[in-house]
Design a protein around this motif. Structure first.
Motif, mmCIF file in Angstrom:
data_model
loop_
_atom_site.group_PDB
_atom_site.id
_atom_site.type_symbol
_atom_site.label_atom_id
_atom_site.label_comp_id
_atom_site.label_asym_id
_atom_site.label_seq_id
_atom_site.Cartn_x
_atom_site.Cartn_y
_atom_site.Cartn_z
ATOM 1 N N GLU A 92 12.584 47.037 42.151
ATOM 2 C CA GLU A 92 13.145 46.314 41.009
ATOM 3 C C GLU A 92 14.522 46.827 40.597
ATOM 4 O OE1 GLU A 92 12.068 43.749 39.250
ATOM 5 O OE2 GLU A 92 9.984 43.468 39.851
ATOM 6 N N ASP A 93 14.722 48.138 40.661
ATOM 7 C CA ASP A 93 15.979 48.716 40.180
ATOM 8 C C ASP A 93 16.982 49.003 41.289
ATOM 9 O OD1 ASP A 93 14.558 50.725 41.398
ATOM 10 O OD2 ASP A 93 14.881 52.227 39.812
ATOM 11 N N GLU A 94 16.759 48.419 42.486
ATOM 12 C CA GLU A 94 17.636 48.745 43.615
ATOM 13 C C GLU A 94 18.341 47.539 44.221
ATOM 14 O OE1 GLU A 94 15.927 51.216 46.622
ATOM 15 O OE2 GLU A 94 14.921 52.535 45.187
ATOM 16 N N ILE A 136 17.506 38.794 49.397
ATOM 17 C CA ILE A 136 17.026 40.095 48.933
ATOM 18 C C ILE A 136 16.428 39.874 47.547
ATOM 19 C CG2 ILE A 136 17.631 42.495 48.458
ATOM 20 C CD1 ILE A 136 20.207 41.955 50.140
ATOM 21 N N VAL A 137 15.129 40.168 47.407
ATOM 22 C CA VAL A 137 14.431 39.914 46.153
ATOM 23 C C VAL A 137 13.872 41.216 45.583
ATOM 24 C CG1 VAL A 137 13.843 37.543 46.759
ATOM 25 C CG2 VAL A 137 12.259 39.380 47.350
ATOM 26 N N LYS A 138 13.780 41.263 44.257
ATOM 27 C CA LYS A 138 13.252 42.437 43.568
ATOM 28 C C LYS A 138 11.732 42.333 43.469
ATOM 29 C CE LYS A 138 15.883 41.835 39.885
ATOM 30 N NZ LYS A 138 16.542 42.113 38.571
ATOM 31 N N TYR A 198 18.587 38.114 42.504
ATOM 32 C CA TYR A 198 18.442 38.201 43.948
ATOM 33 C C TYR A 198 19.832 38.173 44.554
ATOM 34 C CZ TYR A 198 18.754 33.166 43.055
ATOM 35 O OH TYR A 198 19.136 31.938 42.595
ATOM 36 N N ALA A 199 19.925 38.214 45.866
ATOM 37 C CA ALA A 199 21.195 38.145 46.574
ATOM 38 C C ALA A 199 20.912 37.621 47.980
ATOM 39 C CB ALA A 199 21.869 39.512 46.623
ATOM 40 N N PHE A 200 21.969 37.269 48.699
ATOM 41 C CA PHE A 200 21.818 36.775 50.065
ATOM 42 C C PHE A 200 22.839 37.421 50.990
ATOM 43 C CE2 PHE A 200 19.587 33.309 47.995
ATOM 44 C CZ PHE A 200 18.695 32.840 48.952
ATOM 45 N N VAL A 201 22.411 37.712 52.219
ATOM 46 C CA VAL A 201 23.321 38.073 53.300
ATOM 47 C C VAL A 201 22.975 37.188 54.497
ATOM 48 C CG1 VAL A 201 23.639 40.444 52.507
ATOM 49 C CG2 VAL A 201 21.799 39.926 54.126
ATOM 50 N N TYR A 242 22.293 46.008 47.936
ATOM 51 C CA TYR A 242 23.312 45.063 48.393
ATOM 52 C C TYR A 242 24.615 45.789 48.707
ATOM 53 C CZ TYR A 242 25.824 40.651 48.807
ATOM 54 O OH TYR A 242 26.547 39.593 49.288
ATOM 55 N N GLN A 243 25.005 46.727 47.840
ATOM 56 C CA GLN A 243 26.237 47.460 48.065
ATOM 57 C C GLN A 243 26.152 48.296 49.340
ATOM 58 O OE1 GLN A 243 29.145 47.095 46.321
ATOM 59 N NE2 GLN A 243 29.897 48.225 48.117
#
Length: 259
Positions: free
Chosen positions: A82-84, A123-125, A110-113, A89-90
Protein backbone atom coordinates in the motif's frame (compact mmCIF):
# COMPACT_ATOMS: atom_id res chain seq x y z
CA UNK A 1 -8.22 -25.22 -6.00
CA UNK A 2 -10.19 -26.23 -9.07
CA UNK A 3 -11.05 -23.28 -11.32
CA UNK A 4 -8.41 -20.91 -9.97
CA UNK A 5 -6.68 -18.82 -12.62
CA UNK A 6 -3.31 -20.48 -13.24
CA UNK A 7 -1.66 -18.16 -15.75
CA UNK A 8 -2.07 -15.50 -18.40
CA UNK A 9 -0.29 -15.89 -21.73
CA UNK A 10 1.20 -13.08 -23.79
CA UNK A 11 3.24 -13.32 -26.99
CA UNK A 12 6.65 -11.69 -27.25
CA UNK A 13 8.87 -10.93 -30.22
CA UNK A 14 12.24 -11.21 -28.46
CA UNK A 15 12.26 -13.83 -25.70
CA UNK A 16 15.59 -12.88 -24.16
CA UNK A 17 14.66 -9.19 -24.04
CA UNK A 18 11.33 -10.00 -22.37
CA UNK A 19 12.93 -12.40 -19.88
CA UNK A 20 15.49 -9.76 -18.98
CA UNK A 21 12.76 -7.15 -18.49
CA UNK A 22 10.58 -9.24 -16.18
CA UNK A 23 13.45 -10.74 -14.18
CA UNK A 24 15.31 -7.43 -13.81
CA UNK A 25 12.44 -5.06 -13.10
CA UNK A 26 9.88 -7.31 -11.38
CA UNK A 27 12.28 -9.80 -9.87
CA UNK A 28 10.54 -12.72 -11.56
CA UNK A 29 12.13 -16.14 -11.79
CA UNK A 30 11.56 -18.96 -14.21
CA UNK A 31 8.95 -21.42 -12.92
CA UNK A 32 8.86 -23.69 -15.97
CA UNK A 33 9.63 -23.93 -19.67
CA UNK A 34 8.26 -25.79 -22.68
CA UNK A 35 10.58 -26.06 -25.67
CA UNK A 36 8.80 -27.21 -28.83
CA UNK A 37 9.96 -27.33 -32.44
CA UNK A 38 8.26 -24.06 -33.38
CA UNK A 39 7.77 -22.19 -30.10
CA UNK A 40 9.00 -21.73 -26.55
CA UNK A 41 6.82 -21.09 -23.50
CA UNK A 42 8.42 -19.71 -20.34
CA UNK A 43 6.47 -19.38 -17.07
CA UNK A 44 7.49 -16.58 -14.70
CA UNK A 45 6.55 -15.37 -11.24
CA UNK A 46 7.96 -13.99 -8.01
CA UNK A 47 10.12 -16.25 -5.85
CA UNK A 48 7.56 -16.46 -3.02
CA UNK A 49 4.54 -17.18 -5.23
CA UNK A 50 1.41 -18.13 -3.29
CA UNK A 51 0.08 -21.66 -3.89
CA UNK A 52 -2.99 -20.16 -5.59
CA UNK A 53 -0.99 -17.41 -7.30
CA UNK A 54 -0.91 -17.15 -11.08
CA UNK A 55 2.16 -17.02 -13.31
CA UNK A 56 2.91 -15.15 -16.51
CA UNK A 57 3.42 -17.26 -19.62
CA UNK A 58 5.66 -15.71 -22.28
CA UNK A 59 5.14 -17.38 -25.66
CA UNK A 60 7.89 -16.95 -28.24
CA UNK A 61 7.17 -18.29 -31.71
CA UNK A 62 10.45 -19.13 -33.40
CA UNK A 63 11.31 -16.88 -36.31
CA UNK A 64 10.66 -13.25 -37.15
CA UNK A 65 7.15 -12.58 -35.84
CA UNK A 66 5.24 -9.41 -35.11
CA UNK A 67 1.91 -9.11 -33.33
CA UNK A 68 -1.08 -6.81 -33.26
CA UNK A 69 -2.01 -5.62 -29.78
CA UNK A 70 -5.71 -5.09 -30.44
CA UNK A 71 -7.89 -3.61 -27.71
CA UNK A 72 -10.02 -6.56 -26.58
CA UNK A 73 -7.61 -7.20 -23.76
CA UNK A 74 -6.23 -4.41 -21.66
CA UNK A 75 -3.44 -5.27 -19.26
CA UNK A 76 -2.00 -7.40 -16.53
CA UNK A 77 -1.79 -5.90 -13.04
CA UNK A 78 0.90 -6.53 -10.44
CA UNK A 79 0.82 -5.81 -6.71
CA UNK A 80 2.95 -3.58 -4.51
CA UNK A 81 2.43 -2.81 -0.79
CA UNK A 82 0.00 0.00 0.00
CA UNK A 83 2.76 2.48 0.87
CA UNK A 84 5.14 1.59 -1.97
CA UNK A 85 3.35 2.66 -5.15
CA UNK A 86 5.35 5.85 -5.72
CA UNK A 87 8.69 4.37 -4.66
CA UNK A 88 8.17 1.25 -6.75
CA UNK A 89 7.25 3.31 -9.79
CA UNK A 90 10.28 5.54 -9.28
CA UNK A 91 12.49 2.46 -9.01
CA UNK A 92 11.25 1.32 -12.42
CA UNK A 93 11.87 4.78 -13.87
CA UNK A 94 15.42 4.76 -12.48
CA UNK A 95 15.94 1.40 -14.18
CA UNK A 96 14.90 2.84 -17.54
CA UNK A 97 11.37 1.47 -17.82
CA UNK A 98 9.06 3.44 -20.12
CA UNK A 99 7.19 6.24 -18.30
CA UNK A 100 3.62 5.54 -19.42
CA UNK A 101 1.17 6.66 -16.68
CA UNK A 102 2.68 7.78 -13.40
CA UNK A 103 0.90 7.56 -10.02
CA UNK A 104 0.09 11.30 -9.98
CA UNK A 105 -1.74 11.09 -13.30
CA UNK A 106 -3.78 8.19 -11.87
CA UNK A 107 -4.83 9.98 -8.70
CA UNK A 108 -2.23 8.17 -6.60
CA UNK A 109 -4.24 4.95 -6.79
CA UNK A 110 -2.25 3.00 -9.40
CA UNK A 111 0.21 3.48 -12.26
CA UNK A 112 1.09 1.89 -15.60
CA UNK A 113 4.27 0.89 -17.42
CA UNK A 114 4.84 -1.06 -20.63
CA UNK A 115 7.03 -4.06 -21.32
CA UNK A 116 9.27 -4.27 -24.43
CA UNK A 117 6.37 -5.49 -26.61
CA UNK A 118 4.00 -2.76 -25.49
CA UNK A 119 1.94 -4.90 -23.13
CA UNK A 120 0.52 -2.65 -20.43
CA UNK A 121 1.41 -3.53 -16.84
CA UNK A 122 -0.67 -1.86 -14.15
CA UNK A 123 0.81 -1.41 -10.67
CA UNK A 124 -1.83 -1.64 -7.94
CA UNK A 125 -1.68 -1.16 -4.17
CA UNK A 126 -2.55 -4.27 -2.17
CA UNK A 127 -2.08 -5.39 1.41
CA UNK A 128 -1.72 -9.04 0.39
CA UNK A 129 0.39 -11.13 -1.96
CA UNK A 130 4.07 -11.01 -2.87
CA UNK A 131 5.38 -7.79 -4.36
CA UNK A 132 4.95 -7.78 -8.15
CA UNK A 133 2.72 -10.88 -8.06
CA UNK A 134 -0.14 -10.95 -10.58
CA UNK A 135 -3.28 -9.34 -9.18
CA UNK A 136 -5.61 -9.42 -12.18
CA UNK A 137 -5.87 -9.55 -15.94
CA UNK A 138 -8.19 -7.07 -17.61
CA UNK A 139 -10.26 -7.98 -20.67
CA UNK A 140 -12.87 -5.83 -22.39
CA UNK A 141 -16.39 -7.14 -22.99
CA UNK A 142 -19.20 -5.87 -25.18
CA UNK A 143 -22.11 -7.08 -23.02
CA UNK A 144 -21.54 -6.94 -19.26
CA UNK A 145 -24.58 -9.05 -18.37
CA UNK A 146 -23.56 -11.78 -20.79
CA UNK A 147 -19.92 -11.75 -19.64
CA UNK A 148 -20.84 -11.82 -15.95
CA UNK A 149 -23.27 -14.66 -16.59
CA UNK A 150 -20.61 -16.60 -18.45
CA UNK A 151 -18.07 -16.49 -15.65
CA UNK A 152 -20.72 -17.11 -13.00
CA UNK A 153 -22.54 -20.01 -14.66
CA UNK A 154 -19.72 -21.72 -16.55
CA UNK A 155 -16.88 -21.37 -14.04
CA UNK A 156 -18.67 -20.72 -10.75
CA UNK A 157 -16.95 -17.36 -10.27
CA UNK A 158 -18.27 -14.60 -8.02
CA UNK A 159 -17.81 -10.86 -7.69
CA UNK A 160 -14.84 -9.85 -5.56
CA UNK A 161 -15.17 -6.16 -6.43
CA UNK A 162 -16.65 -3.66 -8.85
CA UNK A 163 -16.09 -0.07 -9.88
CA UNK A 164 -18.84 1.74 -11.77
CA UNK A 165 -18.14 5.18 -13.22
CA UNK A 166 -20.01 7.53 -15.56
CA UNK A 167 -18.63 5.90 -18.71
CA UNK A 168 -17.52 2.38 -17.80
CA UNK A 169 -17.66 -0.38 -15.20
CA UNK A 170 -15.05 -2.84 -13.96
CA UNK A 171 -16.08 -6.18 -12.48
CA UNK A 172 -13.56 -8.43 -10.71
CA UNK A 173 -14.27 -12.17 -10.70
CA UNK A 174 -12.71 -15.16 -8.91
CA UNK A 175 -13.82 -18.67 -7.98
CA UNK A 176 -15.85 -18.85 -4.81
CA UNK A 177 -13.48 -19.32 -1.88
CA UNK A 178 -10.32 -18.41 -3.77
CA UNK A 179 -7.46 -16.92 -1.77
CA UNK A 180 -6.86 -13.17 -1.82
CA UNK A 181 -3.54 -13.92 -3.50
CA UNK A 182 -5.23 -15.64 -6.45
CA UNK A 183 -5.39 -13.67 -9.69
CA UNK A 184 -8.77 -12.22 -10.69
CA UNK A 185 -10.19 -11.52 -14.12
CA UNK A 186 -11.28 -7.91 -14.55
CA UNK A 187 -14.16 -7.44 -16.98
CA UNK A 188 -14.23 -3.91 -18.36
CA UNK A 189 -17.50 -2.75 -19.90
CA UNK A 190 -17.63 0.61 -21.67
CA UNK A 191 -21.14 2.06 -21.85
CA UNK A 192 -20.82 3.54 -25.35
CA UNK A 193 -21.46 0.26 -27.17
CA UNK A 194 -18.05 0.02 -28.80
CA UNK A 195 -16.66 -3.19 -30.28
CA UNK A 196 -13.10 -4.48 -30.00
CA UNK A 197 -10.35 -6.04 -32.08
CA UNK A 198 -8.83 -9.16 -30.55
CA UNK A 199 -5.34 -8.88 -31.99
CA UNK A 200 -2.85 -11.68 -31.36
CA UNK A 201 -0.35 -10.20 -28.90
CA UNK A 202 -2.38 -11.60 -26.03
CA UNK A 203 -3.14 -15.30 -26.01
CA UNK A 204 -5.38 -16.58 -23.23
CA UNK A 205 -6.27 -17.02 -19.59
CA UNK A 206 -5.83 -20.46 -18.05
CA UNK A 207 -7.73 -22.08 -15.20
CA UNK A 208 -6.55 -25.04 -13.14
CA UNK A 209 -8.73 -28.16 -12.87
CA UNK A 210 -8.43 -30.93 -10.29
CA UNK A 211 -9.50 -33.32 -13.05
CA UNK A 212 -9.29 -32.07 -16.64
CA UNK A 213 -11.94 -34.37 -18.12
CA UNK A 214 -14.47 -33.95 -15.31
CA UNK A 215 -14.05 -30.17 -15.44
CA UNK A 216 -14.43 -30.15 -19.22
CA UNK A 217 -17.56 -32.30 -19.00
CA UNK A 218 -19.06 -29.82 -16.55
CA UNK A 219 -18.27 -26.93 -18.89
CA UNK A 220 -19.97 -28.76 -21.76
CA UNK A 221 -23.03 -29.46 -19.58
CA UNK A 222 -23.14 -25.72 -18.88
CA UNK A 223 -23.03 -25.07 -22.64
CA UNK A 224 -19.57 -23.57 -22.85
CA UNK A 225 -18.00 -23.25 -26.30
CA UNK A 226 -16.39 -26.53 -27.38
CA UNK A 227 -13.35 -24.87 -28.97
CA UNK A 228 -10.56 -27.43 -28.44
CA UNK A 229 -11.53 -30.46 -26.38
CA UNK A 230 -9.04 -32.53 -24.36
CA UNK A 231 -8.80 -35.27 -26.99
CA UNK A 232 -7.75 -32.77 -29.66
CA UNK A 233 -5.02 -31.55 -27.28
CA UNK A 234 -3.60 -35.01 -26.52
CA UNK A 235 -5.55 -35.05 -23.24
CA UNK A 236 -3.09 -32.52 -21.80
CA UNK A 237 -5.34 -29.43 -21.76
CA UNK A 238 -8.39 -27.95 -23.48
CA UNK A 239 -9.75 -24.57 -24.61
CA UNK A 240 -13.09 -22.82 -24.52
CA UNK A 241 -14.02 -19.23 -25.43
CA UNK A 242 -16.07 -16.56 -23.69
CA UNK A 243 -18.85 -14.67 -25.54
CA UNK A 244 -16.34 -12.06 -26.77
CA UNK A 245 -13.94 -14.65 -28.18
CA UNK A 246 -11.32 -14.53 -25.41
CA UNK A 247 -9.66 -17.94 -25.18
CA UNK A 248 -9.67 -19.76 -21.84
CA UNK A 249 -7.41 -22.76 -21.39
CA UNK A 250 -8.19 -25.52 -18.89
CA UNK A 251 -5.17 -27.38 -17.53
CA UNK A 252 -4.90 -30.12 -14.89
CA UNK A 253 -3.61 -28.92 -11.52
CA UNK A 254 -0.62 -31.27 -11.81
CA UNK A 255 0.21 -30.17 -15.35
CA UNK A 256 3.87 -30.31 -16.27
CA UNK A 257 5.14 -28.93 -19.57
CA UNK A 258 6.73 -31.53 -21.86
CA UNK A 259 10.51 -31.34 -22.03
Amino acid sequence: MSGTLDHVMIRVEDLEESLDWYTTHLGYEEKGRWEADTFTNVYLGPEDLHEEGAVLELTYNHGDNTYEMGDAWGHIAVRVPEDELESSYQQLMDEGVEDYRDPESCGGRYAFVKDPDGHEVEIVKRDHGAKWSLDHTMIRVEDADEALGFWTRKFGYEHTGRWESDTFANYFMKPEGAAEEAMAVELTYNYDGRSYEMGDAWGHLAVSADDLHDYWETLMEREADDYRDPESCDDMFAFTKDPDGHEIEVIPADFESPE
